[in-house]
Design a protein around this motif. Structure first.
Motif, PDB file in Angstrom:
ATOM      1  N   ASN A  91     -16.868  -6.752   4.082  1.00  0.00           N
ATOM      2  CA  ASN A  91     -15.972  -5.606   3.950  1.00  0.00           C
ATOM      3  C   ASN A  91     -16.416  -4.665   2.848  1.00  0.00           C
ATOM      4  OD1 ASN A  91     -14.297  -8.121   4.816  1.00  0.00           O
ATOM      5  ND2 ASN A  91     -13.115  -6.393   5.569  1.00  0.00           N
ATOM      6  N   VAL A  92     -16.363  -3.369   3.126  1.00  0.00           N
ATOM      7  CA  VAL A  92     -16.567  -2.321   2.121  1.00  0.00           C
ATOM      8  C   VAL A  92     -15.441  -1.307   2.332  1.00  0.00           C
ATOM      9  CG1 VAL A  92     -18.092  -0.550   1.188  1.00  0.00           C
ATOM     10  CG2 VAL A  92     -19.069  -2.645   2.151  1.00  0.00           C
ATOM     11  N   SER A  93     -14.475  -1.284   1.440  1.00  0.00           N
ATOM     12  CA  SER A  93     -13.262  -0.501   1.693  1.00  0.00           C
ATOM     13  C   SER A  93     -13.276   0.847   0.986  1.00  0.00           C
ATOM     14  CB  SER A  93     -12.035  -1.299   1.239  1.00  0.00           C
ATOM     15  OG  SER A  93     -12.036  -1.430  -0.160  1.00  0.00           O
ATOM     16  N   GLY A  94     -12.408   1.746   1.484  1.00  0.00           N
ATOM     17  CA  GLY A  94     -12.133   2.978   0.769  1.00  0.00           C
ATOM     18  C   GLY A  94     -12.354   4.245   1.570  1.00  0.00           C
ATOM     19  N   ALA A  95     -11.462   5.221   1.358  1.00  0.00           N
ATOM     20  CA  ALA A  95     -11.610   6.595   1.856  1.00  0.00           C
ATOM     21  C   ALA A  95     -11.825   6.661   3.355  1.00  0.00           C
ATOM     22  CB  ALA A  95     -12.753   7.291   1.113  1.00  0.00           C
ATOM     23  N   GLY A  96     -11.011   5.924   4.111  1.00  0.00           N
ATOM     24  CA  GLY A  96     -11.082   6.002   5.556  1.00  0.00           C
ATOM     25  C   GLY A  96     -12.400   5.556   6.146  1.00  0.00           C
ATOM     26  N   GLY A  97     -13.087   4.667   5.439  1.00  0.00           N
ATOM     27  CA  GLY A  97     -14.356   4.148   5.925  1.00  0.00           C
ATOM     28  C   GLY A  97     -15.570   4.921   5.453  1.00  0.00           C
ATOM     29  N   THR A  98     -15.353   6.038   4.744  1.00  0.00           N
ATOM     30  CA  THR A  98     -16.500   6.862   4.359  1.00  0.00           C
ATOM     31  C   THR A  98     -17.303   6.249   3.216  1.00  0.00           C
ATOM     32  OG1 THR A  98     -15.089   8.231   2.936  1.00  0.00           O
ATOM     33  CG2 THR A  98     -15.448   8.989   5.190  1.00  0.00           C
ATOM     34  N   ILE A  99     -16.698   5.386   2.418  1.00  0.00           N
ATOM     35  CA  ILE A  99     -17.477   4.682   1.393  1.00  0.00           C
ATOM     36  C   ILE A  99     -18.421   3.696   2.065  1.00  0.00           C
ATOM     37  CG2 ILE A  99     -17.346   3.034  -0.525  1.00  0.00           C
ATOM     38  CD1 ILE A  99     -14.809   4.425  -1.435  1.00  0.00           C
ATOM     39  N   GLY A 100     -17.897   2.951   3.033  1.00  0.00           N
ATOM     40  CA  GLY A 100     -18.761   2.055   3.791  1.00  0.00           C
ATOM     41  C   GLY A 100     -19.847   2.819   4.516  1.00  0.00           C
ATOM     42  N   LEU A 101     -19.501   3.969   5.101  1.00  0.00           N
ATOM     43  CA  LEU A 101     -20.487   4.785   5.804  1.00  0.00           C
ATOM     44  C   LEU A 101     -21.602   5.226   4.871  1.00  0.00           C
ATOM     45  CD1 LEU A 101     -21.396   6.401   8.320  1.00  0.00           C
ATOM     46  CD2 LEU A 101     -19.876   8.248   7.541  1.00  0.00           C
ATOM     47  N   SER A 102     -21.240   5.612   3.645  1.00  0.00           N
ATOM     48  CA  SER A 102     -22.258   6.081   2.695  1.00  0.00           C
ATOM     49  C   SER A 102     -23.243   4.975   2.344  1.00  0.00           C
ATOM     50  CB  SER A 102     -21.593   6.615   1.421  1.00  0.00           C
ATOM     51  OG  SER A 102     -21.001   5.558   0.670  1.00  0.00           O
ATOM     52  N   GLN A 103     -22.785   3.716   2.392  1.00  0.00           N
ATOM     53  CA  GLN A 103     -23.690   2.592   2.159  1.00  0.00           C
ATOM     54  C   GLN A 103     -24.486   2.261   3.423  1.00  0.00           C
ATOM     55  OE1 GLN A 103     -21.958  -0.857   0.288  1.00  0.00           O
ATOM     56  NE2 GLN A 103     -20.704   0.344  -1.101  1.00  0.00           N
ATOM     57  N   PHE A 104     -23.821   2.379   4.564  1.00  0.00           N
ATOM     58  CA  PHE A 104     -24.471   1.985   5.814  1.00  0.00           C
ATOM     59  C   PHE A 104     -25.646   2.884   6.160  1.00  0.00           C
ATOM     60  CE2 PHE A 104     -24.720   1.685  10.489  1.00  0.00           C
ATOM     61  CZ  PHE A 104     -24.828   0.304  10.610  1.00  0.00           C
ATOM     62  N   VAL A 105     -25.545   4.183   5.860  1.00  0.00           N
ATOM     63  CA  VAL A 105     -26.631   5.100   6.219  1.00  0.00           C
ATOM     64  C   VAL A 105     -27.915   4.785   5.459  1.00  0.00           C
ATOM     65  CG1 VAL A 105     -25.048   6.943   6.896  1.00  0.00           C
ATOM     66  CG2 VAL A 105     -25.904   6.855   4.530  1.00  0.00           C
ATOM     67  N   ARG A 106     -27.828   3.983   4.404  1.00  0.00           N
ATOM     68  CA  ARG A 106     -29.037   3.582   3.673  1.00  0.00           C
ATOM     69  C   ARG A 106     -29.810   2.490   4.397  1.00  0.00           C
ATOM     70  NH1 ARG A 106     -25.787   2.509  -1.955  1.00  0.00           N
ATOM     71  NH2 ARG A 106     -24.720   4.532  -2.067  1.00  0.00           N
ATOM     72  N   ARG A 107     -29.227   1.902   5.432  1.00  0.00           N
ATOM     73  CA  ARG A 107     -29.874   0.800   6.156  1.00  0.00           C
ATOM     74  C   ARG A 107     -30.814   1.298   7.243  1.00  0.00           C
ATOM     75  NH1 ARG A 107     -26.883  -1.230   2.404  1.00  0.00           N
ATOM     76  NH2 ARG A 107     -25.399  -2.919   2.849  1.00  0.00           N
ATOM     77  N   THR A 108     -31.318   2.502   7.111  1.00  0.00           N
ATOM     78  CA  THR A 108     -32.148   3.133   8.135  1.00  0.00           C
ATOM     79  C   THR A 108     -33.225   2.185   8.656  1.00  0.00           C
ATOM     80  OG1 THR A 108     -31.809   5.304   7.119  1.00  0.00           O
ATOM     81  CG2 THR A 108     -33.671   5.084   8.626  1.00  0.00           C
ATOM     82  N   GLY A 109     -33.271   2.083   9.985  1.00  0.00           N
ATOM     83  CA  GLY A 109     -34.315   1.296  10.625  1.00  0.00           C
ATOM     84  C   GLY A 109     -34.058  -0.192  10.686  1.00  0.00           C
ATOM     85  N   ASP A 110     -32.921  -0.660  10.201  1.00  0.00           N
ATOM     86  CA  ASP A 110     -32.646  -2.096  10.147  1.00  0.00           C
ATOM     87  C   ASP A 110     -31.748  -2.503  11.324  1.00  0.00           C
ATOM     88  OD1 ASP A 110     -31.998  -4.709   9.606  1.00  0.00           O
ATOM     89  OD2 ASP A 110     -31.468  -4.372   7.514  1.00  0.00           O
ATOM     90  N   PRO A 111     -32.299  -3.145  12.357  1.00  0.00           N
ATOM     91  CA  PRO A 111     -31.501  -3.500  13.532  1.00  0.00           C
ATOM     92  C   PRO A 111     -30.600  -4.707  13.330  1.00  0.00           C
ATOM     93  CG  PRO A 111     -33.728  -4.300  13.792  1.00  0.00           C
ATOM     94  CD  PRO A 111     -33.711  -3.511  12.507  1.00  0.00           C
ATOM     95  N   SER A 112     -30.652  -5.328  12.155  1.00  0.00           N
ATOM     96  CA  SER A 112     -29.784  -6.488  11.916  1.00  0.00           C
ATOM     97  C   SER A 112     -28.398  -6.088  11.425  1.00  0.00           C
ATOM     98  CB  SER A 112     -30.417  -7.419  10.867  1.00  0.00           C
ATOM     99  OG  SER A 112     -30.360  -6.836   9.579  1.00  0.00           O
TER     100      SER A 112
END
Length: 345
Positions: A91-112
Motif C-alpha cells: 500500500n502507498v496511500s494519499g491524495a486519491g492515489g496520486t502519491i502512489g502514481l508518482s512512485q509507480f511511474v518510476r518503475r518504467t520498463g518493469d513488468p513485475s
C-alpha cells in the motif's frame, strides 16, 4: 472512495537478478499464451508457475488498507495464486492515489509491477494538479464497477431523498457532505447532486477524507449531513444499522440493497459508476503487455475471482487491450469536463 486505515508505504525491493527473471517470465507467458488460455485450470497454474520460478508479481494498492483499491488488490492476489503462485500486495496511500502514481511511474520498463487504479485516480489527478497521469502507465484491464451509496447516521432526522433535495435547495452550503479524496467519485457525485437540484455545485460543502473510516466518523459525529461511500465499503455498516442508506447512484436498484431507491427514482438524473482496473509501468514491451493482459483476463475467469465479485457486490466490467486503453482516454476527457462543470477543474 479512499479506504480506511493507516497508510503503509513500502519502498521497492532490490531488483538485480529478480528483474531478469521476471522479464523471462513475461516473455515465456507471451510465447505460450494460447496454451494458458485454453488449458485446464490445473495446467494453467502449473505452466504459469514454471514460468515464474521463484519470482513474483507485486501489486500496488495506491491507498490505505481496507478500501476499494486494497480490496481489489487482495482479491487479485487470491485469484492469481492458482495461476502464478504468491503475489505481493503493498500500500502507498494519499491524495486519491496520486502519491502512489508518482512512485509507480518510476518503475518504467518493469513488468513485475502492477497497480490498481480507477475513476478516483483520474479525478484526483485533475483536482490535485498532479504532474503525473495514467498516460505514463500501460493500461492492462478494467475489472470491476462499484456504485455509490448516500447514507445518513442512524439517528439522523433526514430520512429520504426528497428531504435531502429540500435541504440542498434551501441552503446548499449548509448540507455538509463527507466522502473520499478531492476529485474522486464521491465529490463528483456531490457536484452532480447539486446540479440536479438546481444549486451551484461550487457552493457544495464537501469534506474530503483520505479514508472511509475517517469519513464514517464525520457522518456519525453529525459534522456532516450525509456521506457518500462505495457500496462494498459501507455495506457492513448498513447491515449493522450504524448508518441508513437513502439512495444509490445506479440506474436500477442494486441486488445488495433492494429496498434502497435510486437517485433517478427520486427524480434526480444522477448515475455515478466507479470502476477499477490495473495498469503496468510504461516502457514494457508489446509481448510483456500482452502476457500480462492474458494473465489478468485468465484470472478474471477463475472461481476465486467470480466469488469475490459476488461477495463484494462488484459488477463484472472486464475490458482489456486497445478497448481498455481507449476507455481510459475517454474517461480522462469525460472526468475533466465534469470537474470543470462542477467547479473543480
Amino acid at each position: 472512495m479512499q479506504p480506511p486505515g493507516t497508510a503503509e508505504e513500502r519502498g521497492p525491493t532490490p531488483r538485480g537478478s529478480r528483474r531478469s527473471g521476471v522479464v523471462a517470465l513475461v516473455a515465456a507467458i507471451a510465447a505460450t499464451a494460447a496454451v494458458v488460455l485454453t488449458a485446464p485450470a490445473d495446467e494453467q497454474g502449473s505452466a504459469a508457475q514454471d514460468v515464474l520460478g521463484e519470482e513474483q508479481l507485486r501489486i500496488m494498492a495506491p491507498a490505505s488498507p481496507g478500501g476499494g483499491w486494497d480490496q481489489t488488490s487482495r482479491e487479485m492476489q487470491a485469484a492469481l495464486r492458482e495461476l502464478v503462485g504468491r503475489t505481493e500486495v503493498y500500500n502507498v496511500s494519499g491524495a486519491g492515489g496520486t502519491i502512489g502514481l508518482s512512485q509507480f511511474v518510476r518503475r518504467t520498463g518493469d513488468p513485475s509491477e502492477l497497480m490498481t487504479t480507477g475513476l478516483i485516480m483520474i479525478g484526483a489527478v485533475t483536482a490535485n494538479g498532479s504532474p503525473h497521469s495514467l498516460d505514463e502507465t500501460t493500461p492492462l484491464v478494467r475489472l470491476t464497477t462499484d456504485y455509490q451509496v448516500v447514507v445518513v447516521a442512524a439517528d439522523s432526522p433526514l430520512t429520504d431523498v426528497p428531504g435531502l433535495v429540500a435541504a440542498m435547495q434551501a441552503d446548499i452550503a449548509g448540507v455538509s457532505i463527507a466522502g473520499g479524496s478531492a476529485g474522486g467519485a464521491e465529490q463528483i457525485m456531490a457536484g452532480l447532486l447539486a446540479q440536479a437540484v438546481g444549486a451551484d455545485p461550487a457552493q457544495v460543502s464537501y469534506v474530503a477524507h483520505s479514508g472511509g473510516g475517517e469519513a464514517l466518523t464525520t457522518v456519525l459525529s453529525g459534522r456532516s449531513t450525509i456521506g457518500i461511500f462505495g457500496l462494498s465499503e459501507i455495506q457492513p455498516q448498513i447491515e449493522a444499522g450504524t448508518v441508513r442508506a437513502i439512495a444509490v447512484s445506479s440506474a436500477e436498484r442494486l441486488p445488495a440493497l433492494p429496498d434502497v431507491p435510486t437517485l433517478p427514482e427520486a427524480g434526480l438524473d444522477v448515475v455515478v459508476e466507479n470502476w477499477r482496473g490495473v495498469v503496468a509501468p510504461a516502457g514494457i514491451s508489446d509481448a510483456q503487455e500482452q502476457a500480462l493482459e492474458d494473465l489478468l483476463v485468465q484470472m478474471a475467469r477463475t472461481e476465486s475471482w467470480r466469488d469475490a465479485l459476488a461477495r463484494r457486490g462488484w459488477g463484472d466490467a472486464l475490458l482489456a487491450g486497445p478497448e481498455f486503453e481507449e476507455f481510459v482516454r475517454s474517461e480522462q476527457d469525460r472526468v475533466s469536463r465534469v470537474l470543470a462543470e462542477i467547479g473543480l477543474g
